[in-house]
Design an enzyme around this catalytic site. Structure first.
Site, short mmCIF file in Angstrom:
data_model
loop_
_atom_site.label_atom_id
_atom_site.label_comp_id
_atom_site.label_asym_id
_atom_site.label_seq_id
_atom_site.Cartn_x
_atom_site.Cartn_y
_atom_site.Cartn_z
N GLU A 107 -3.66 2.06 -7.31
CA GLU A 107 -4.08 3.22 -6.54
C GLU A 107 -3.09 4.37 -6.76
O GLU A 107 -2.03 4.39 -6.12
CB GLU A 107 -4.11 2.89 -5.04
CG GLU A 107 -5.02 1.75 -4.67
CD GLU A 107 -5.37 1.75 -3.17
OE1 GLU A 107 -6.53 1.91 -2.86
OE2 GLU A 107 -4.45 1.64 -2.34
N HIS A 167 0.84 -1.20 0.00
CA HIS A 167 0.00 0.00 0.00
C HIS A 167 0.88 1.25 0.00
O HIS A 167 1.93 1.28 0.63
CB HIS A 167 -0.93 0.00 1.22
CG HIS A 167 -1.99 1.05 1.09
ND1 HIS A 167 -1.75 2.36 1.40
CD2 HIS A 167 -3.27 0.98 0.64
CE1 HIS A 167 -2.86 3.06 1.16
NE2 HIS A 167 -3.79 2.25 0.69
P1 13P Z 1 -9.29 6.74 -0.25
O1 13P Z 1 -10.48 5.95 -0.76
O2 13P Z 1 -9.56 7.36 1.09
O3 13P Z 1 -8.81 7.69 -1.29
O4 13P Z 1 -8.13 5.68 0.00
C1 13P Z 1 -7.86 4.73 -0.96
C2 13P Z 1 -6.95 3.71 -0.40
O5 13P Z 1 -5.82 4.00 -0.06
C3 13P Z 1 -7.47 2.35 -0.21
O6 13P Z 1 -6.47 1.46 0.11
#
Ligand code: 13P
Length: 235
Positions: free
Chosen positions: A157, A88
Site C-alpha cells: 500500500e 499498516h
Molecule cells: P483507501 O482505500 O481509503 O485508500 O485505504 C487503503 C488502506 O489503507 C487499506 O488498508
C-alpha cells in the site's frame, strides 16, 4: 483471490452488523468463492460465523496485561478472531509504530498461528527518489519479518495512494508486485485508493492476488461488486 476491507475508524457496531448481513447474503446468493476478509473498528468486533472472515486492525503483542487502550489475544479469543493487520501505514506514520515493535507484534501473532496481513508501502518522497531507494525502503519494512510464514499475506500500500484517490499506474503496480513476489513467496495484495471502478483492472494484473480496500469498501454494495469482479477474473 483475497478481497479485504479495512474500515479503519468508520462505521458503528450496528452498521457493521448490517454490513456483514448484506455481505453474507451477497456471497451466498452469488455462489462466490473468493476469500473475503473484513477488518472493522475494534468496538464492532463480535463472533461472526459465515463465509467472510472478521479480522482485527490491531492488537498488542500480549495475551493480556497493563496496556491501556490496547487489546490482546485474550480479547480476540472471545470472538474467535485469528486474522490481524500488522504494519499498516497509519500505525507506522500516524501512531508511530517502529519496525522493531511491528516485528515483535508479527512474531507474537505468528507464534499463535494468526493469518497476518502485513502491510508495507513507501511515502511519496521515497518513491520520487528513484526505484533503488524505494526498494531499499520496502526491504527495511521486512526486517525482522519471517516472510516464509505460511499464514502471511503481504499488502503493498503506497502511503501516498492511501485515501488520496491517486494510484500508481497499472504497469507500476504490476512491476512492484513482480519484484516483491521474488522475495516473498506468498500472496500479495494491492491497497491504496482501490474503488469499485478500478478494482477489476488492478485485480487482473500479474502477481496481484487481491486487494485491501479502505474508503472504497465502506458501502457494502461497492465491496460486493469488487468481490464479483474477482470472481469473474477466475485467477
Ligand atoms: P483507501 O482505500 O481509503 O485508500 O485505504 C487503503 C488502506 O489503507 C487499506 O488498508
Amino acid at each position: 483471490m483475497i478481497i479485504a476491507a479495512n474500515f479503519k475508524t468508520n462505521l458503528t457496531r450496528y452498521q457493521t452488523r448490517e454490513y456483514f448481513t448484506a455481505l453474507e447474503r451477497f456471497i451466498h446468493d452469488n455462489g462466490l468463492s473468493q476469500e473475503v476478509l473484513v477488518f472493522p473498528a475494534m468496538s464492532s468486533l463480535y463472533s461472526h460465523s459465515g463465509k467472510a472472515i472478521m479480522g482485527v486492525q490491531n492488537a498488542y503483542p500480549a495475551v493480556n496485561g497493563a496496556f491501556t487502550g490496547e487489546i490482546g489475544c485474550e480479547q480476540l479469543n472471545e470472538f474467535g478472531i485469528k486474522t490481524i493487520l500488522i504494519g499498516h501505514s497509519e500505525r507506522r506514520h500516524v501512531l508511530g509504530e517502529t519496525q522493531e515493535f511491528i516485528a515483535a507484534k508479527y512474531e507474537f501473532y505468528k507464534n499463535l498461528g494468526y493469518k497476518i496481513i502485513y502491510c508495507i508501502g513507501e511515502p511519496l518522497h521515497v518513491r520520487e527518489s528513484g526505484e533503488e531507494k524505494m526498494l531499499e525502503y520496502l526491504r527495511a519494512q521486512l526486517v525482522g519479518i519471517d516472510t516464509a510464514y505460511e499464514n502471511l499475506v503481504i499488502a503493498y500500500e503506497p502511503v501516498w495512494a492511501i485515501g488520496t484517490g491517486l494510484t500508481p499506474t497499472l504497469e507500476e503496480i504490476e512491476k512492484l508486485h513482480t519484484i516483491l513476489s521474488l522475495t516473498c513467496k506468498t500472496k500479495i495484495l494491492y491497497g491504496g485508493s482501490v474503488k469499485a471502478d478500478n478494482a477489476k483492472e488492478i485485480l487482473a494484473l500479474e502477481n496481484v492476488d487481491g486487494i485491501l480496500v479502505g474508503s472504497g469498501a465502506l458501502k457494502v454494495n461497492d465491496f460486493c461488486s469488487m468481490i464479483s469482479d474477482a470472481q469473474k477474473l477466475n485467477k
